[in-house]
Design an enzyme around this catalytic site. Structure first.
Site, PDB file in Angstrom:
ATOM      1  N   HIS A 133       0.859  -1.191   0.000  1.00  0.00           N
ATOM      2  CA  HIS A 133       0.000   0.000   0.000  1.00  0.00           C
ATOM      3  C   HIS A 133       0.896   1.242   0.000  1.00  0.00           C
ATOM      4  O   HIS A 133       1.864   1.312   0.774  1.00  0.00           O
ATOM      5  CB  HIS A 133      -0.898  -0.016   1.239  1.00  0.00           C
ATOM      6  CG  HIS A 133      -1.841   1.138   1.261  1.00  0.00           C
ATOM      7  ND1 HIS A 133      -2.965   1.203   0.448  1.00  0.00           N
ATOM      8  CD2 HIS A 133      -1.811   2.295   1.955  1.00  0.00           C
ATOM      9  CE1 HIS A 133      -3.589   2.344   0.658  1.00  0.00           C
ATOM     10  NE2 HIS A 133      -2.912   3.029   1.565  1.00  0.00           N
ATOM     11  N   LYS A 196       9.224   3.831  -6.120  1.00  0.00           N
ATOM     12  CA  LYS A 196      10.599   3.287  -6.063  1.00  0.00           C
ATOM     13  C   LYS A 196      10.820   2.558  -4.747  1.00  0.00           C
ATOM     14  O   LYS A 196      11.468   1.517  -4.692  1.00  0.00           O
ATOM     15  CB  LYS A 196      11.624   4.422  -6.182  1.00  0.00           C
ATOM     16  CG  LYS A 196      11.745   4.948  -7.590  1.00  0.00           C
ATOM     17  CD  LYS A 196      12.917   5.899  -7.692  1.00  0.00           C
ATOM     18  CE  LYS A 196      12.964   6.476  -9.100  1.00  0.00           C
ATOM     19  NZ  LYS A 196      13.755   7.674  -9.198  1.00  0.00           N
TER      20      LYS A 196
HETATM   21  C1  GRF Z   1       1.003   0.478  -6.170  1.00  0.00           C
HETATM   22  O1  GRF Z   1       1.103   1.837  -5.844  1.00  0.00           O
HETATM   23  C2  GRF Z   1       0.580  -0.313  -4.961  1.00  0.00           C
HETATM   24  O2  GRF Z   1       1.075   0.197  -3.773  1.00  0.00           O
HETATM   25  C3  GRF Z   1      -0.917  -0.191  -5.007  1.00  0.00           C
HETATM   26  O3  GRF Z   1      -1.248  -0.260  -6.363  1.00  0.00           O
HETATM   27  C4  GRF Z   1      -0.149   0.215  -7.136  1.00  0.00           C
HETATM   28  C5  GRF Z   1       0.197  -0.864  -8.115  1.00  0.00           C
HETATM   29  O4  GRF Z   1       1.225  -0.497  -8.985  1.00  0.00           O
HETATM   30  N1  GRF Z   1      -1.538  -1.222  -4.209  1.00  0.00           N
HETATM   31  P1  GRF Z   1       1.880  -1.592  -9.941  1.00  0.00           P
HETATM   32  O5  GRF Z   1       0.738  -2.223 -10.741  1.00  0.00           O
HETATM   33  O6  GRF Z   1       2.576  -2.605  -9.086  1.00  0.00           O
HETATM   34  O7  GRF Z   1       2.814  -0.831 -10.816  1.00  0.00           O
END
Ligand code: GRF
Length: 226
Positions: A133, A196
């Site tokens: 998260h 990041k």
């Molecule tokens: C990330 O910001 C994660 O924390 C949230 O959804 C986003 C997913 O990004 N739960 P990705 O698909 O992994 O690039």
């Protein structure tokens, strides 16, 4: 729901998984709905030998054209599409659980999986589901956490990897990484810098879980007494 609630006297959960020394790698089931950058970071960590005790058993997406799914296919990983739109949550989750079991998944990693899990799903993998998260929980749960944090005016934010329970963005915290909010930030640049950190945090959290060296006490995830 916190399975052990807030009770400090609650029994300790043994969450050793089978990737500990000399055992077969822990089989990960990755669930995603979109871009998939966290999935890619995990896959890269495994490829680079940073997670020697883990392997990706299956990548499941509830969205057929998720870019992350396309990347998983390009990498030759085993993938499965289980479209959720228009289906009852319990029915869809039952299919996902069946797929995870069919692929002998030990640890489920939600990586941008834009679905709340049913209690049946959570119960099928007790203390075996991780989520990432983009805020320092318990601050700013829910959608658009980075924007929530920016608009609130916090000076420090970050990301959290936690076990999934039945409450939104709530279970025992495995890893957090913090960053300052810069004077020059907007919500977009802040989200990019948090992302990041997410990519580092997820690998760190999986390594911690598969090490078998930590345990859940109440809602704390702490180093086990040796
Ligand atoms: C990330 O910001 C994660 O924390 C949230 O959804 C986003 C997913 O990004 N739960 P990705 O698909 O992994 O690039």
């Amino acid at each position: 729901m916190s399975p052990e609630g807030e009770d400090p006297e609650a029994p300790t959960m043994d969450i050793k998984v089978k990737g500990a020394e000399g055992r077969p790698p822990v089989r990960l089931g990755l669930l995603l709905s979109g871009r998939g950058s966290n999935f890619l970071a995990i896959a890269e960590s495994i490829r680079a030998g940073r997670l020697p005790s883990a392997e990706i058993a299956v990548v499941i997406s509830n969205v057929a054209d998720a870019p992350g799914l396309a990347k998983a296919r390009e990498m030759g990983l085993h993938t499965k599409v289980l479209v959720s739109r228009g289906r009852k949550r319990e029915e869809h989750d039952a299919d996902v659980v069946a797929c995870l079991r069919a692929n002998r998944v030990d640890l489920v990693c939600l990586a941008g999986y834009m679905r709340l899990l049913s209690s049946q799903f959570v119960a099928a993998f007790p203390h075996r589901i991780l989520n990432i998260h983009p805020s320092l929980l318990p601050a700013f749960p829910g959608l658009d956490a980075q924007e929530q944090a920016f608009n609130y005016g916090v000076k420090i934010t970050g990301c959290t990897v936690h076990f999934v329970d039945e409450e939104l963005d709530h279970g025992a915290i495995v890893v957090q990484r913090a960053i300052p909010v810069l004077d020059t930030d907007d919500a977009h640049s802040l989200a990019a810098r948090i992302l990041k950190e997410e990519h580092l945090a997820y690998t760190e959290a999986i390594a911690r879980v598969v090490s078998g060296e930590y345990e859940i006490r109440g809602r704390l995830y702490v180093k086990a007494a040796s």
